[in-house]
Design an enzyme around this catalytic site. Structure first.
Site, PDB file in Angstrom:
ATOM      1  N   LYS A 167       0.887  -1.183   0.000  1.00 36.15           N
ATOM      2  CA  LYS A 167       0.000   0.000   0.000  1.00 36.15           C
ATOM      3  C   LYS A 167       0.912   1.217   0.000  1.00 36.15           C
ATOM      4  O   LYS A 167       1.460   1.592   1.028  1.00 36.15           O
ATOM      5  CB  LYS A 167      -0.870  -0.031   1.259  1.00 36.15           C
ATOM      6  CG  LYS A 167      -2.225   0.635   1.133  1.00 36.15           C
ATOM      7  CD  LYS A 167      -2.224   2.093   0.764  1.00 36.15           C
ATOM      8  CE  LYS A 167      -2.003   3.011   1.945  1.00 36.15           C
ATOM      9  NZ  LYS A 167      -1.767   4.414   1.504  1.00 36.15           N
ATOM     10  N   GLU A 203       9.809   2.035  10.689  1.00 34.61           N
ATOM     11  CA  GLU A 203      10.825   3.072  10.480  1.00 34.61           C
ATOM     12  C   GLU A 203      10.092   4.406  10.511  1.00 34.61           C
ATOM     13  O   GLU A 203       9.309   4.699   9.601  1.00 34.61           O
ATOM     14  CB  GLU A 203      11.531   2.876   9.139  1.00 34.61           C
ATOM     15  CG  GLU A 203      12.441   1.658   9.154  1.00 34.61           C
ATOM     16  CD  GLU A 203      13.108   1.399   7.811  1.00 34.61           C
ATOM     17  OE1 GLU A 203      13.591   0.275   7.615  1.00 34.61           O
ATOM     18  OE2 GLU A 203      13.121   2.312   6.966  1.00 34.61           O
ATOM     19  N   CYS A 239      14.156  10.923   6.404  1.00 36.58           N
ATOM     20  CA  CYS A 239      14.053  10.553   7.829  1.00 36.58           C
ATOM     21  C   CYS A 239      15.411  10.636   8.526  1.00 36.58           C
ATOM     22  O   CYS A 239      15.489  10.936   9.712  1.00 36.58           O
ATOM     23  CB  CYS A 239      13.493   9.158   7.955  1.00 36.58           C
ATOM     24  SG  CYS A 239      14.461   7.959   7.040  1.00 36.58           S
ATOM     25  N   GLU A 261       9.695  17.255  14.433  1.00 41.25           N
ATOM     26  CA  GLU A 261      10.152  16.930  13.075  1.00 41.25           C
ATOM     27  C   GLU A 261       9.449  17.837  12.065  1.00 41.25           C
ATOM     28  O   GLU A 261       8.223  17.917  12.053  1.00 41.25           O
ATOM     29  CB  GLU A 261       9.842  15.458  12.749  1.00 41.25           C
ATOM     30  CG  GLU A 261      10.413  15.033  11.409  1.00 41.25           C
ATOM     31  CD  GLU A 261      10.002  13.623  10.992  1.00 41.25           C
ATOM     32  OE1 GLU A 261       8.828  13.262  11.157  1.00 41.25           O
ATOM     33  OE2 GLU A 261      10.873  12.886  10.482  1.00 41.25           O
TER      34      GLU A 261
END
Ligand code: NAD
Length: 511
Positions: free
Chosen positions: A196, A271, A305, A404
């Protein structure tokens, strides 16, 4: 320069060619080797961040499509699991070759869909092929276990078997490369897959699903369902046929998935987000540290990331180092991602552009000094372009030092001592990567061991070594992949104990 202009023109022409096809054909799901519309018949629109114009319609899968895809993956599993190693290895090699043969198309489609500069997407496509080669070479290793004789009476040995059909859920930042990083080890292990992809970047996932079939991988081994996280993604994490979920995305989504998968006891590998420190000591090679800090924050649009989003610099060199950095950041070339000269392209979506700009405003409100950035670069009015941003003199109490942002946005904080640098580095909730710059080996080791991160680079930017463990601690992730770590996730370990003689068996019921 003339060469670069010619390449840009070539890329634009190719992008138009691909768009014309996408506009007519749209993006379908791929279930059991067939391009199919969503069961509901619904679609959603895909736009390019280059100018936010319409590119194509995308099948909007939901629980019904996920059910079909999971059943296809379950039906294809026994044959894929039992394939001889050599056949599996050759099929994965063929996928790698096909990715290389189609690397230009993949890179252009990825730039069109995500806004990531073509210069990085070419490298990412090559890396995607390398992922398949790397895991193809380890197909036999996947099955290997341990042998553990016990007391001379029993021979214990373990084998690994594929866990079953798995779900792979990916984000939009470098979608093609990240998908291969998950799907390649799953296939090498003998698992079948339902993928997905992120709703904001569906194009290259469809190309990948086509390349699997072209390589000769049987229908149903890899299935693709497009759609939204709360519908298609959620249904995948809850489906009983799916034994594990490999997920890359936001931390909050990871915790939703953990909850959603609880009833069916899903194994999960996450992750997640990061707010990674780069710590520069005064004795470092400052020229190299500068290059690396800029590269690790402003490459891939800062939508990365592992990016070093907090720059911690020894106070004695702070002003000089950050002034040099600001001068370089102000010169970063922002532009059309299909232009090979572009260093930072448009952000994925208007909502993300708004988010990053809000953090620019927040930095100013919180009292950090904006050295450069924020707002829209001149002449780039149509797409989601933003000036790369750099804040000096942030304090660790500010939100911009903890949250973030996931864009071309860097903050810096001065420190006085090694302990203080560590305290600041470890004060955030994330723990994905850390970068340390010093020539003092004792200090490098001390900081590397004490910094809270899953991956640490000393005197280096992020240079991946595929057998090495990849993953984060704290709110940055659960589990590791890379090399054998990936096989531990996609496989079950079974222990087998065989008596080697007539060891004592305690007798019951003897009166
Ligand atoms: P996201 O979490 O919003 O979406 C990721 C994927 O999850 C998408 O496919 C989405 O549709 C799906 N999803 C959303 N809600 C879901 C649900 N309830 N159930 C199942 N699936 C669901 O993330 P994003 O905005 O696409 O990506 C950016 C994030 O990804 C950043 O936080 C970034 O740090 C992280 N990221 C981490 C790594 C890493 O290696 N640690 C790598 C790349 C990106």
């Amino acid at each position: 320069m003339a060469e670069s202009t010619a390449t840009f023109a070539h890329n634009l022409a190719k992008a138009e060619e691909y768009r014309a096809v996408l506009k007519v054909q749209g993006i379908q799901n791929m279930i059991n080797g067939e391009h199919v519309a969503a069961v509901s018949g619904k679609t959603f629109d895909n736009h390019t961040p280059i100018d936010n114009t319409f590119v194509c319609r995308v099948a909007e899968g939901d629980a019904a499509d996920i059910d079909l895809a999971c059943n296809a993956a379950a039906a294809a599993f026994p044959a894929w699991r039992d394939l001889p190693s050599k056949t599996r290895r050759n099929l994965l090699y063929r996928v790698a070759e096909l990715i290389e043969e189609n690397a230009e198309e993949i890179a252009i489609l990825e730039s069109l869909d995500t806004g990531q500069p073509i210069r990085f997407m070419r490298v990412a496509a090559v890396r995607a092929a390398a992922n398949f080669r790397f895991f193809a070479d380890r197909v036999d290793q996947a099955k290997a276990g341990d042998a553990m004789p016990a007391d001379g009476n029993q021979m214990n040995y373990s084998i690994r078997t594929p866990i079953g059909p798995v779900g792979v859920i990916t984000p939009w930042n470098t979608p093609f490369m990240l998908s291969t990083w998950k799907i390649a080890p799953a296939l090498a292990a003998g698992c079948t897959v339902v993928h997905k992809p992120a709703e904001l970047s569906p194009i290259t996932a469809m190309r990948l699903s086509e390349l699997f079939l072209e390589a000769g991988i049987a229908p149903g081994v890899v299935n693709l369902v497009n759609g939204f996280g709360e519908t298609a993604g959620k249904a995948l994490t809850k489906h009983d046929a799916i034994k594990a979920i490999a997920f890359v995305g936001e931390t909050t989504t990871g915790s939703h998935i953990m909850r959603q998968g609880a009833a069916t006891l899903k194994r999960v590998h996450f992750e997640l987000g990061g707010k990674n420190p780069v710590i520069v000591f005064a004795d470092a090679d400052l020229d190299r540290a500068l290059d690396a800090a800029i590269f690790m924050k402003y490459s891939l649009n800062g939508e990365r990331c592992t990016s070093s989003s907090r720059l911690l610099v020894a106070r004695s060199i702070y002003e000089d180092f950050t002034d040099r950095l600001a001068a370089r950041v102000a010169k970063i070339r922002v532009g059309n991602p299909l232009d090979p000269a572009t260093e930072v392209g448009p952000l994925i979506h208007t909502t993300h552009w708004d988010k990053v700009n809000r953090y620019v405003d927040l930095g100013v409100e919180e009292g950090a000094i904006k050295a450069c950035g924020g707002g829209r670069p001149e002449g780039l009015e149509a797409g989601n372009y933003i000036n790369p941003t750099f804040f000096k003199h942030a304090s660790n109490k500010m939100r911009i030092a903890h949250e973030e942002v996931f864009g071309p946005y860097l903050i810096s904080i001065p420190f006085d001592t090694e302990d203080e640098a560590l305290e600041i580095a470890n004060s955030v909730r994330y723990g994905l990567t850390a970068y340390i710059w010093t020539k003092d080996i004792t200090r490098a080791l001390n900081v590397a061991h004490k910094v809270e991160a899953g991956m640490v680079w000393v005197n280096s930017q992020n240079v991946r070594h595929l057998p090495a463990p990849f993953g984060g601690v704290k709110y940055s992730g659960v589990g590791r992949d890379g090399g054998d770590y990936s096989f531990d996730f996609y496989m079950e370990t079974k222990n087998i104990a065989i008596a080697m003689g007539n060891h004592k068996i305690t007798q019951l019921g003897m009166g």
